[in-house]
Structure formats: structure tokens, C-alpha cells
Design a protein around this motif. Structure first.
Motif, PDB file in Angstrom:
ATOM      1  N   ASN A 290      21.532  31.238  20.766  1.00 12.18           N
ATOM      2  CA  ASN A 290      23.003  31.328  20.871  1.00 12.18           C
ATOM      3  C   ASN A 290      23.470  32.204  22.027  1.00 12.18           C
ATOM      4  O   ASN A 290      24.662  32.230  22.354  1.00 12.18           O
ATOM      5  CB  ASN A 290      23.596  31.857  19.561  1.00 12.18           C
ATOM      6  CG  ASN A 290      23.481  30.850  18.439  1.00 12.18           C
ATOM      7  OD1 ASN A 290      23.555  29.651  18.674  1.00 12.18           O
ATOM      8  ND2 ASN A 290      23.283  31.328  17.222  1.00 12.18           N
ATOM      9  N   TYR A 321      20.669  21.587  15.760  1.00 13.70           N
ATOM     10  CA  TYR A 321      21.314  22.567  16.643  1.00 13.70           C
ATOM     11  C   TYR A 321      22.323  21.886  17.570  1.00 13.70           C
ATOM     12  O   TYR A 321      23.429  22.391  17.759  1.00 13.70           O
ATOM     13  CB  TYR A 321      20.250  23.294  17.470  1.00 13.70           C
ATOM     14  CG  TYR A 321      20.807  24.406  18.320  1.00 13.70           C
ATOM     15  CD1 TYR A 321      21.176  25.618  17.745  1.00 13.70           C
ATOM     16  CD2 TYR A 321      20.997  24.230  19.690  1.00 13.70           C
ATOM     17  CE1 TYR A 321      21.709  26.641  18.519  1.00 13.70           C
ATOM     18  CE2 TYR A 321      21.532  25.246  20.468  1.00 13.70           C
ATOM     19  CZ  TYR A 321      21.882  26.451  19.883  1.00 13.70           C
ATOM     20  OH  TYR A 321      22.411  27.458  20.648  1.00 13.70           O
ATOM     21  N   HIS A 325      25.724  23.067  15.940  1.00 12.23           N
ATOM     22  CA  HIS A 325      26.076  24.293  16.669  1.00 12.23           C
ATOM     23  C   HIS A 325      26.662  24.014  18.052  1.00 12.23           C
ATOM     24  O   HIS A 325      27.634  24.642  18.454  1.00 12.23           O
ATOM     25  CB  HIS A 325      24.854  25.207  16.791  1.00 12.23           C
ATOM     26  CG  HIS A 325      24.348  25.715  15.484  1.00 12.23           C
ATOM     27  ND1 HIS A 325      24.895  26.813  14.856  1.00 12.23           N
ATOM     28  CD2 HIS A 325      23.362  25.270  14.675  1.00 12.23           C
ATOM     29  CE1 HIS A 325      24.262  27.032  13.714  1.00 12.23           C
ATOM     30  NE2 HIS A 325      23.326  26.107  13.577  1.00 12.23           N
TER      31      HIS A 325
END
Length: 477
Positions: A290, A321, A325
Motif C-alpha cells: 500500500n 488486491y 484495493h
């Protein structure tokens, strides 16, 4: 002016100050030439009628520069004690690196070019002074490197390329920077190797082969890796890191590559296997981090590479991901992730629900997949979001009332429709729930969740009472 004496006639002719400077130059009397320029009005040295409107300090600097640089050269050649003063003059009056290097004492040049500092060498301070000059000169020359920026301010003076060309008509910024950086690199090798890494980390103009050979010869491999990176030779850096088995440093290096405007994707994928074989957590550090900006990464190449047998275990995590995300909206990737989750909806029903909310998907295809599975509470609940997407509200109510036997949730759904659509549609759905409950003879749910629900104040309750059957329990009412 003629002066008559007993012995002779002396004729004195007036000459201008530029001629006097020329005479002083020929006699190598630089101190008097400098004194003359410093103490006289600059208009004495120019015939330009516009000189009075120009910067006096600028004109004086340009006139002084020639003699100050000549003086600096004479100081260099006179004694070692004058070296520092000479370097100061070169720095102050913008001596070109080529000019300075060509006039260095032969002994000093030999020491620098040989790359070895003799134990008995007593002039180490001269190398430090040269480093100071080179770094100062480098900063000034780089300003002139860009053709769109041909002037820089220095002591309230405007410095252009023409200043350097006064003593070298073939002056080249690029060639001087290459010569300067080569010498600066050699000087750091002799007296301050700690500065080599910071030096090579910036944009340098050193000869590539010379730096590469020197670093290998002296085992300065970390510095060489840095140099390769700044020169864009990424594959050479990676090859060296792999040879040295520095996997942690390789991961950090690949992290830097991932954040470049043009990401060398092949170098990233070609080294995935190496880093995960060393430590599986390296996959997360590189591709699920991140703290890294992945906006320039072509994720499709990574996804394709993760189809390889030894890397398939990482594919699911990478897909999650990307979609959950990184908010990648790819129907192809979403479908693949749904297929993986539907293989075990019991374990993955929460992930599927989350995937509904963040990804794009084909609702009809999802419903088809769910109907192909054994019917269960979970599979029926999972049908609700795609049915909602298709606007099939009656089917949703049937699932709540008949499939899940959850009247309270069906009313919550009707209230949700009111929020996103309108009262009329919501009201119609409420009466649909009532009809379904009546078919089931579930009178208590009508009382508990509809008639006693304060949120349904937009419903005409008389209409509901009229719909109730005659045989409903009086106690219930």
C-alpha cells in the motif's frame, strides 16, 4: 606632448587603456592589469556608447576575468602554497574545468589519473580543494546545459555561455561536464569513497566504461548498482544483485522500478520467481504494498505471468488486491475471481458480497452460476444483489419471503427501494409482501413487521386492514 630638454626631445603619445592592458598582458604583469581595471571607471575600457546603460559590475567582471584566470594559472605554477588561492580565483571567475585541469601541476594530475595515493603524498589537501572547485563548477555549468535556460545569476551578474567562450571559442558544456565528472569521480576514489554513492546517485556525465571498470576493480559493487540505475541500465543492476544473492536489495530495487513513469515490466515479471523463492512475503512487498504507487504498472502482464505453475498460488491474492484495493474495473478479472469464489460459496460468501459492491459484473451470468449450484440460504442471499442490479424486485421479495422466510429483511428491502427510487414503487412492494404473507397465512408477520412499523408511515393502513382475512385472530389484532 613633446618635452624639450638640453639633451633630447621626448614625445609622449596618448594611448587608450585597452592598449595599456595589452602591454601588461604581454609582460605577464597581471596584478597591475587587475589593479587598473578595478580602480578605473569601466567606460575607459569600452567604446560602446551604450556602456553607460549596462551593468557596470557585469562589464568589470568580464574585463577582470581574463586577467584573474591568468593570475590563477601563474599561481598554480609558482608554488604549492598558492594552490588554494589559485583554485579560489578559478571558482570566483568561472574558470572552465578543461582550462583548470589542463593547467594543474603535473604531479597532481598523475596522482589523480593513476587512481593511487602514494603513502608519502603530502598534498592531499589540494585534492579536497579541487573537489570543492569541481562541485561548484558543476552546479554552474548544469544551469547552462538546457538550451531553454541559457542565463543564470551569479553575484548579481548574468552569466551566459559567451562568458566561458571568451577563453575557449570551442567551449562545450557537455564535454566540460564529462571531463569534470571523470576527475571528480577519481578524486572521490582517492580521498572520500563515502561520497561516491551520493555522487553516482545524481545525474552524472562520467565516462560509463571508466566508472564500471573502476568500481569492479575496487569491488565497489553497491556504488556500481547505483550508477547502473541512474544511467537506466536496470538489467545490469539486477544481474549484479542476483550474482551477489542480495535478494532483499533486489526487492527494493524492483520497487523503485515499479514507480518509474515507464515501468520495465519484463524485468519485474522475470524476477518474480527469484524473489518469492527466497521469501514468499517478497511478493506482498513488491506487488501488494500500500506504500507503493502502482498507477504505471501494466497489471495484465503480471496476471498473465502468474498463470505459471509455481506462481498460481499468488494469482488469487493479486486479483483480490487489484479489484478490492486498487479498484481495477475489469469484467474479465471480476469474472475470474467470482469463479474462484463460487467453487466454495460457504467459505467465500462474504468475499462474494464484497466483490458485488466494488467490481463490475454481468448479473445474468452470476445468476446462472448461482442457479447451477445446490440451493441453500447462502446461494439465495447471493442472488439478491444481481437481481437488484437487474431491477427484478418481485424475485427478490420471493427469495426473502419463501426462500429465506425473512419478512423483516423484505420490509427493510422495500424501505431501501424507497430511498433509491420513490414512495410509489416501495408502497407497491410492501403490498406484494402482504400478499405473499397472506398466501402463507403468516398473519403475525404482517402485524409485527408492517402494521407496527413506524417507518411505514407513508402506507395507507386502512388498505392493509381491508386485505386481512375474516378469520384472522381477534387477539392478534
Amino acid at each position: 606632448l613633446s618635452v624639450l630638454t638640453k639633451d633630447r626631445i621626448t614625445i609622449l603619445e596618448m594611448i587608450d587603456y585597452n592598449q595599456i592592458l595589452e602591454l601588461l598582458y604581454n609582460e605577464k604583469d597581471y596584478d597591475n592589469a587587475i589593479l587598473l581595471v578595478e580602480n578605473l571607471d569601466i567606460s575607459n575600457f569600452t567604446t560602446d556608447p551604450d556602456s553607460t546603460t549596462q551593468n557596470v559590475a557585469q562589464l568589470k567582471f568580464e574585463k577582470l576575468r581574463k586577467f584573474q584566470l591568468l593570475k590563477a594559472i601563474s599561481l598554480l605554477q609558482s608554488s604549492d602554497d598558492q594552490f588554494s588561492k589559485a583554485i579560489d580565483l578559478f571558482a570566483e571567475y568561472l574558470g572552465s574545468p578543461k582550462h583548470v585541469i589542463s593547467n594543474l601541476p603535473q604531479g597532481l594530475k598523475q596522482v589523480i589519473e593513476s587512481g593511487e595515493l602514494p603513502p608519502s603524498y603530502t598534498h592531499k589537501s589540494q585534492i579536497y580543494q579541487l573537489i570543492r572547485f569541481f562541485t561548484d563548477s558543476r552546479r554552474k555549468l548544469i544551469r547552462l546545459l538546457d538550451n531553454t535556460f541559457t542565463v543564470f545569476k551569479y553575484n548579481n551578474l548574468e552569466i551566459t555561455l559567451s562568458v566561458y567562450k571568451d577563453d575557449d571559442s570551442d567551449f562545450s558544456v557537455e564535454k566540460n561536464l564529462t571531463l569534470l565528472d571523470n576527475y571528480l569521480f577519481e578524486c572521490y576514489l582517492l580521498v572520500n569513497t563515502r561520497m561516491i554513492n551520493p555522487f553516482l546517485r545524481s545525474k552524472t556525465f562520467c565516462d560509463f566504461k571508466m566508472v564500471e571498470e573502476k568500481c569492479k576493480e575496487l569491488d565497489l559493487l553497491d556504488q556500481l548498482i547505483t550508477f547502473y540505475y541512474t544511467r537506466g541500465e536496470f538489467s545490469k543492476s539486477i544481474e549484479l544483485l542476483r550474482q551477489l544473492r542480495k535478494i532483499d536489495e533486489l526487492v527494493k530495487f524492483l520497487q523503485k522500478l515499479i514507480q518509474l513513469p515507464q515501468v520495465p515490466m519484463k524485468l519485474i515479471t522475470d524476477n518474480l520467481q527469484v524473489i518469492v523463492d527466497s521469501n514468499s512475503n517478497n511478493f506482498d512487498l513488491l506487488l501488494l504494498n500500500n506504500n507503493i504507487d502502482y498507477s504505471n504498472v501494466d497489471y495484465r502482464q503480471v496476471v498473465e505471468y502468474l498463470t505459471r505453475p509455481n506462481l498460481k498460488n499468488y494469482r488469487l491474492r493479486y486479483l483480490e488486491y487489484l479489484i478490492l484495493h486498487q479498484k481495477v474495473t475489469s469484467l474479465e478479472l471480476s469474472n475470474e475471481l467470482f469463479d474462484i469464489y463460487f467453487a466454495d460459496i460457504e467459505a467465500n460468501h462474504e468475499k462474494i458480497a464484497k466483490l458485488y459492491s466494488v467490481s463490475s459484473y454481468n448479473a445474468n451470468q452470476i445468476l446462472k452460476k448461482l442457479r447451477s449450484l445446490p440451493s441453500s440460504h447462502i446461494s439465495q442471499k447471493l442472488m439478491i444483489p444481481p437481481l437488484m442490479k437487474l431491477g427484478r424486485y418481485d424475485d427478490i421479495l420471493n427469495i426473502y419471503v419463501y426462500g429465506l422466510n425473512d419478512i423483516e429483511s423484505s420490509i427493510d428491502f422495500c424501505l431501501h427501494v424507497r430511498d433509491i427510487k420513490n414512495d410509489s414503487l416501495s408502497r407497491g412492494l410492501i403490498f406484494k409482501v402482504i400478499d405473499l404473507c397472506l398466501k402463507k397465512k403468516d398473519h403475525s408477520s404482517i402485524i409485527n413487521y408492517i402494521l407496527n412499523n413506524p417507518a411505514l408511515d407513508y402506507i395507507d393502513f386502512e388498505e392493509i386492514l381491508i386485505k386481512l382475512p375474516n378469520d384472522i385472530s381477534v387477539n392478534l389484532l
